[in-house]
Design a protein around this motif. Sequence first.
Motif, PDB file in Angstrom:
ATOM      1  N   ALA A 114      18.558 -33.496  31.406  1.00  0.00           N
ATOM      2  CA  ALA A 114      18.293 -32.925  30.079  1.00  0.00           C
ATOM      3  C   ALA A 114      18.260 -31.408  30.154  1.00  0.00           C
ATOM      4  N   ARG A 115      17.616 -30.879  31.186  1.00  0.00           N
ATOM      5  CA  ARG A 115      17.559 -29.424  31.377  1.00  0.00           C
ATOM      6  C   ARG A 115      18.966 -28.867  31.592  1.00  0.00           C
ATOM      7  N   ASP A 116      19.742 -29.531  32.420  1.00  0.00           N
ATOM      8  CA  ASP A 116      21.111 -29.081  32.677  1.00  0.00           C
ATOM      9  C   ASP A 116      21.981 -29.134  31.425  1.00  0.00           C
ATOM     10  N   SER A 117      21.624 -29.999  30.473  1.00  0.00           N
ATOM     11  CA  SER A 117      22.368 -30.121  29.217  1.00  0.00           C
ATOM     12  C   SER A 117      21.938 -29.091  28.184  1.00  0.00           C
ATOM     13  N   GLY A 118      20.824 -28.395  28.452  1.00  0.00           N
ATOM     14  CA  GLY A 118      20.400 -27.343  27.540  1.00  0.00           C
ATOM     15  C   GLY A 118      19.012 -27.499  26.949  1.00  0.00           C
ATOM     16  N   ALA A 119      18.297 -28.576  27.281  1.00  0.00           N
ATOM     17  CA  ALA A 119      16.927 -28.734  26.769  1.00  0.00           C
ATOM     18  C   ALA A 119      15.985 -27.896  27.621  1.00  0.00           C
ATOM     19  N   LEU A 120      15.113 -27.155  26.975  1.00  0.00           N
ATOM     20  CA  LEU A 120      14.104 -26.382  27.706  1.00  0.00           C
ATOM     21  C   LEU A 120      12.810 -27.164  27.866  1.00  0.00           C
ATOM     22  N   GLY A 121      12.600 -28.153  27.008  1.00  0.00           N
ATOM     23  CA  GLY A 121      11.375 -28.936  27.083  1.00  0.00           C
ATOM     24  C   GLY A 121      11.674 -30.402  27.297  1.00  0.00           C
ATOM     25  N   PHE A 122      10.793 -31.061  28.037  1.00  0.00           N
ATOM     26  CA  PHE A 122      10.905 -32.489  28.317  1.00  0.00           C
ATOM     27  C   PHE A 122       9.495 -33.046  28.209  1.00  0.00           C
ATOM     28  N   VAL A 123       9.231 -33.767  27.105  1.00  0.00           N
ATOM     29  CA  VAL A 123       7.882 -34.244  26.817  1.00  0.00           C
ATOM     30  C   VAL A 123       7.903 -35.764  26.684  1.00  0.00           C
ATOM     31  N   LEU A 124       6.987 -36.411  27.397  1.00  0.00           N
ATOM     32  CA  LEU A 124       6.837 -37.856  27.279  1.00  0.00           C
ATOM     33  C   LEU A 124       6.108 -38.185  25.988  1.00  0.00           C
ATOM     34  N   LYS A 125       6.571 -39.213  25.274  1.00  0.00           N
ATOM     35  CA  LYS A 125       5.969 -39.568  23.991  1.00  0.00           C
ATOM     36  C   LYS A 125       4.483 -39.860  24.127  1.00  0.00           C
ATOM     37  N   ASP A 126       4.082 -40.489  25.224  1.00  0.00           N
ATOM     38  CA  ASP A 126       2.663 -40.821  25.366  1.00  0.00           C
ATOM     39  C   ASP A 126       1.811 -39.609  25.736  1.00  0.00           C
ATOM     40  N   ARG A 127       2.437 -38.452  25.903  1.00  0.00           N
ATOM     41  CA  ARG A 127       1.716 -37.206  26.185  1.00  0.00           C
ATOM     42  C   ARG A 127       1.969 -36.158  25.103  1.00  0.00           C
ATOM     43  N   ALA A 128       2.577 -36.567  23.997  1.00  0.00           N
ATOM     44  CA  ALA A 128       2.941 -35.610  22.946  1.00  0.00           C
ATOM     45  C   ALA A 128       1.726 -34.869  22.410  1.00  0.00           C
ATOM     46  N   ASP A 129       0.591 -35.544  22.290  1.00  0.00           N
ATOM     47  CA  ASP A 129      -0.588 -34.883  21.719  1.00  0.00           C
ATOM     48  C   ASP A 129      -1.038 -33.690  22.549  1.00  0.00           C
ATOM     49  N   SER A 130      -0.895 -33.767  23.863  1.00  0.00           N
ATOM     50  CA  SER A 130      -1.315 -32.642  24.705  1.00  0.00           C
ATOM     51  C   SER A 130      -0.152 -31.752  25.143  1.00  0.00           C
ATOM     52  N   ASP A 131       1.044 -32.308  25.274  1.00  0.00           N
ATOM     53  CA  ASP A 131       2.166 -31.558  25.847  1.00  0.00           C
ATOM     54  C   ASP A 131       3.119 -30.932  24.834  1.00  0.00           C
ATOM     55  N   LEU A 132       3.204 -31.490  23.621  1.00  0.00           N
ATOM     56  CA  LEU A 132       4.206 -30.973  22.685  1.00  0.00           C
ATOM     57  C   LEU A 132       3.929 -29.537  22.221  1.00  0.00           C
ATOM     58  N   PRO A 133       2.708 -29.185  21.800  1.00  0.00           N
ATOM     59  CA  PRO A 133       2.505 -27.791  21.380  1.00  0.00           C
ATOM     60  C   PRO A 133       2.842 -26.756  22.472  1.00  0.00           C
ATOM     61  N   PRO A 134       2.374 -26.929  23.720  1.00  0.00           N
ATOM     62  CA  PRO A 134       2.764 -25.935  24.726  1.00  0.00           C
ATOM     63  C   PRO A 134       4.257 -25.976  25.060  1.00  0.00           C
ATOM     64  N   ALA A 135       4.881 -27.137  24.938  1.00  0.00           N
ATOM     65  CA  ALA A 135       6.328 -27.225  25.186  1.00  0.00           C
ATOM     66  C   ALA A 135       7.104 -26.456  24.122  1.00  0.00           C
ATOM     67  N   ILE A 136       6.674 -26.555  22.871  1.00  0.00           N
ATOM     68  CA  ILE A 136       7.320 -25.820  21.780  1.00  0.00           C
ATOM     69  C   ILE A 136       7.147 -24.322  21.996  1.00  0.00           C
ATOM     70  N   ARG A 137       5.940 -23.906  22.353  1.00  0.00           N
ATOM     71  CA  ARG A 137       5.709 -22.469  22.603  1.00  0.00           C
ATOM     72  C   ARG A 137       6.567 -21.970  23.763  1.00  0.00           C
ATOM     73  N   ALA A 138       6.632 -22.740  24.825  1.00  0.00           N
ATOM     74  CA  ALA A 138       7.437 -22.339  25.987  1.00  0.00           C
ATOM     75  C   ALA A 138       8.909 -22.227  25.594  1.00  0.00           C
ATOM     76  N   ALA A 139       9.421 -23.225  24.892  1.00  0.00           N
ATOM     77  CA  ALA A 139      10.829 -23.207  24.481  1.00  0.00           C
ATOM     78  C   ALA A 139      11.123 -22.011  23.580  1.00  0.00           C
ATOM     79  N   ALA A 140      10.202 -21.701  22.670  1.00  0.00           N
ATOM     80  CA  ALA A 140      10.403 -20.556  21.776  1.00  0.00           C
ATOM     81  C   ALA A 140      10.473 -19.244  22.550  1.00  0.00           C
ATOM     82  N   ARG A 141       9.799 -19.183  23.699  1.00  0.00           N
ATOM     83  CA  ARG A 141       9.861 -17.990  24.565  1.00  0.00           C
ATOM     84  C   ARG A 141      11.081 -18.021  25.479  1.00  0.00           C
ATOM     85  N   GLY A 142      11.793 -19.157  25.507  1.00  0.00           N
ATOM     86  CA  GLY A 142      12.930 -19.298  26.409  1.00  0.00           C
ATOM     87  C   GLY A 142      12.533 -19.832  27.770  1.00  0.00           C
TER      88      GLY A 142
END
Length: 173
Positions: A114-142
């Motif tokens: 997924a990273r090699d295809s261009g995704a900056l974030g990889f979040v497991l659905k069962d961890r979305a509550d804790s991992d999605l907000p920081p993943a979005i922030r990280a992706a927005a920073r590149g």
Amino acid sequence: MGHLRIATASTETSAQRSASVPIRVLLGVDHQLMRSSLRQLLGYEQDIEVIADAGDLPSTMRVLRRERPHVLVLGHRAPDRSRCEVIESLRARAPDTQVVLLTMEDSPQFAEKARDSGALGFVLKDRADSDLPPAIRAAARGDEYVSPRPATKRGKLEHSRANEEESASGRQS
């Protein structure tokens, strides 16, 4: 397509976005209940604004072109194509939009693909509550963000590969 709240499209890159401007997010997720839950979860984050959501890939593509979000949270299944092909296609059509993949696939190899295809974030659905907000922030920073389980497994996989290469080079000497 689900509820759509329109915000003014932005042409600025993540590097140009100031801290006071919220991160504009498009939720491209198959299931309505998941989209609603993610919208509610992200609604608590002052620096993240869900500008739209889409329940299928064609709708996601249309909204992506029209709204130009900073980050796309991609949770669609792609029965006729691999998700990596979908990520590559989305990145080609909207190079200024970063992709965070939301998945149930707990695999370091898939996270790497997924990273090699261009995704900056990889979040497991069962961890979305804790991992999605920081993943979005990280992706927005590149920056890259991988949920801890695949990241840990990926680290072990890379360590294992390094040991194998070291062993192979030792045998060749």
